[in-house]
Design a protein around this motif. Structure first.
Motif, short mmCIF file in Angstrom:
data_model
loop_
_atom_site.label_atom_id
_atom_site.label_comp_id
_atom_site.label_asym_id
_atom_site.label_seq_id
_atom_site.Cartn_x
_atom_site.Cartn_y
_atom_site.Cartn_z
N SER A 163 0.78 -1.35 -0.48
CA SER A 163 0.00 -0.16 -0.21
C SER A 163 0.93 0.85 -0.56
O SER A 163 1.58 1.41 1.34
CB SER A 163 -1.08 -0.53 0.77
N VAL A 164 0.50 2.02 -0.78
CA VAL A 164 1.83 3.16 -0.89
C VAL A 164 0.64 4.62 -0.67
O VAL A 164 0.01 4.16 -1.94
CB VAL A 164 2.32 3.53 -2.63
N GLY A 165 1.29 5.34 -0.03
CA GLY A 165 0.39 6.67 -0.02
C GLY A 165 0.65 7.48 -1.47
O GLY A 165 2.55 7.59 -1.49
N ALA A 166 0.00 8.44 -2.53
CA ALA A 166 0.31 9.58 -2.98
C ALA A 166 -0.05 10.57 -2.97
O ALA A 166 -0.93 10.96 -2.70
CB ALA A 166 0.70 8.47 -4.41
N LYS A 167 0.33 11.21 -3.99
CA LYS A 167 -0.48 13.14 -4.18
C LYS A 167 -2.01 12.18 -5.32
O LYS A 167 -1.23 11.44 -6.31
CB LYS A 167 0.08 14.14 -4.79
N ASN A 168 -2.88 13.12 -5.24
CA ASN A 168 -3.95 12.59 -6.88
C ASN A 168 -3.63 14.58 -7.36
O ASN A 168 -4.48 14.57 -8.06
CB ASN A 168 -5.19 12.94 -6.19
N ASP A 169 -3.70 15.43 -6.35
CA ASP A 169 -3.89 16.89 -6.86
C ASP A 169 -2.41 17.95 -7.58
O ASP A 169 -2.28 19.08 -7.82
CB ASP A 169 -4.51 17.66 -5.82
N GLN A 170 -1.58 16.98 -7.60
CA GLN A 170 0.15 17.77 -8.10
C GLN A 170 0.68 16.66 -10.05
O GLN A 170 0.35 15.77 -9.99
CB GLN A 170 1.32 17.47 -7.97
N PRO A 171 -0.05 17.82 -10.82
CA PRO A 171 0.14 17.26 -12.36
C PRO A 171 2.15 17.11 -12.21
O PRO A 171 2.23 18.13 -12.51
CB PRO A 171 -0.21 18.28 -13.30
N GLY A 172 2.31 16.10 -12.97
CA GLY A 172 3.23 16.06 -13.26
C GLY A 172 4.20 14.93 -12.11
O GLY A 172 5.77 14.31 -12.46
N THR A 173 3.67 15.02 -10.67
CA THR A 173 4.35 14.35 -9.67
C THR A 173 3.54 13.31 -9.41
O THR A 173 3.93 11.89 -9.27
CB THR A 173 5.03 14.74 -8.84
N GLY A 174 2.26 13.34 -9.25
CA GLY A 174 0.87 12.37 -8.37
C GLY A 174 -0.15 13.53 -8.85
O GLY A 174 -0.37 14.43 -8.18
N VAL A 175 -0.68 12.41 -9.60
CA VAL A 175 -2.32 13.08 -10.10
C VAL A 175 -3.31 12.28 -10.15
O VAL A 175 -2.82 11.23 -10.97
CB VAL A 175 -2.00 13.86 -11.41
N GLU A 197 0.75 5.48 12.11
CA GLU A 197 -0.13 4.78 12.41
C GLU A 197 -0.45 3.41 11.53
O GLU A 197 -1.97 2.46 11.69
CB GLU A 197 -1.32 5.58 11.88
N LYS A 198 0.67 3.03 10.56
CA LYS A 198 0.79 1.66 9.79
C LYS A 198 -0.54 1.35 9.21
O LYS A 198 -1.56 0.33 8.47
CB LYS A 198 -0.15 0.45 10.66
N LYS A 199 -0.73 2.65 8.49
CA LYS A 199 -2.24 2.56 7.65
C LYS A 199 -1.88 2.22 6.25
O LYS A 199 -2.25 2.05 5.07
CB LYS A 199 -2.91 4.58 7.82
N LYS A 200 -0.57 3.23 5.90
CA LYS A 200 0.55 2.72 4.65
C LYS A 200 1.63 1.84 4.66
O LYS A 200 1.95 2.25 6.08
CB LYS A 200 0.16 3.91 3.38
N ASP A 201 1.91 1.24 3.50
CA ASP A 201 2.96 0.35 3.98
C ASP A 201 4.08 1.69 3.70
O ASP A 201 5.15 1.77 3.97
CB ASP A 201 2.80 -0.55 3.56
#
Length: 286
Positions: free
Chosen positions: A37-49, A90-94
């Protein structure tokens, strides 16, 4: 051997087994199940969207490439900037791969494999705005940023007292203030992220001659207690950065950077010694 002695031996063996397990600080591998499980951004075009439920950007490609090298694949989920540390502790993402800068304070509670890219902080303005070209042009101007970013912390310094810095909940809100409401004169965060914004917002531009703060090194973050996993990621990342794949993937995701900066590989690509100095440590190696 008597029944009593047999039972006693069994109890002692069990206690020894428990003691051995408790004495080990290394948790089971995050990669054992093949899905991470990977936390990522959803609002950054080019890096994480995220577009039509699909993640894309350089962070996403890096996570895919590095995890593939260790025999796993990512299961992406959205994480806001201010929650990146918490979802790990908090162990919500690896893992978190979300333009997350490696800092001395963060290294006390998290492990990082990285950097996979480096950038200074910068300024973005409306494309037709010619008022802001050098750092002192920001005096008296309203600059928008958001919680959890290094820019938000850096701009609190006394040297920026003449800049009217304010925070909005997230990047999208700052972009709205700059583009639509024209409440903001500029938006500040890492320059690499700003170039990504311009790829989907051609009415905005990065001011190339304004950078400030220390260089930000982006790392793949995880909770403490997985040092062996971290070292595997570090080694995979070092191989990736030293290959042609890094340059190809960076220029594909962040073409605005390569278009604006003729020395982009020198400016944004990390060195092997920096990866070694910052990866899988409780403090930077000096």
């Amino acid at each position: 051997m008597s029944t009593t002695r047999t039972a006693s031996a069994a109890v002692l063996a069990f206690i020894a087994l428990v003691a051995t397990a408790c004495g080990s600080s290394e948790a089971p591998s995050l990669f054992a199940g093949g899905k991470v499980s990977v936390g990522a951004k959803n609002d950054q075009p080019g890096t994480g969207v995220v577009h039509t439920y699909k993640f894309s950007g350089f962070d996403i490609t890096v996570a895919q490439q590095i995890l593939k090298a260790v025999g796993a694949e990512p299961d992406f989920g959205i994480v806001p900037s201010e929650d990146r540390s918490a979802v790990l502790t908090e162990k919500k993402k690896d893992l978190v791969v979300a333009t997350f800068s490696i800092t001395v304070d963060r290294m006390k509670t998290l492990d990082f494999a990285g950097p996979y890219a480096s950038t200074y902080q910068g300024i973005m303005v409306r494309k037709n705005d010619k008022r802001i070209r050098k750092p002192e042009d920001l005096f008296g101007k309203r600059v928008c940023t958001w919680p959890g970013t290094t820019s938000a912390t850096t701009l609190e310094g006394p040297q920026y007292a003449r800049v009217a810095v304010y925070e909005r909940p997230d990047a999208s809100s700052c972009l709205t203030d700059l583009k639509v409401k024209k409440v903001a004169d500029a938006v500040s965060t890492d320059q690499m992220i700003l170039y990504g914004f311009t790829q989907e917002n051609p009415d905005l531009k990065v001011v190339p001659d304004i950078t400030y703060g220390a260089v930000n090194h982006y790392g793949i973050a995880m909770a403490k207690g997985h040092r062996e996993d971290c070292l595997r990621l570090r080694d995979a990342l070092r191989d990736y950065v030293n290959s042609n794949n890094w340059s190809h993937d960076f220029s594909t995701s962040l073409w605005a950077v390569t278009k604006a900066d003729p020395t982009w590989e020198t400016d944004y690509k990390p060195r092997a010694e920096t990866i070694d100095a910052l990866s899988c440590r409780d403090r930077p190696r000096t």
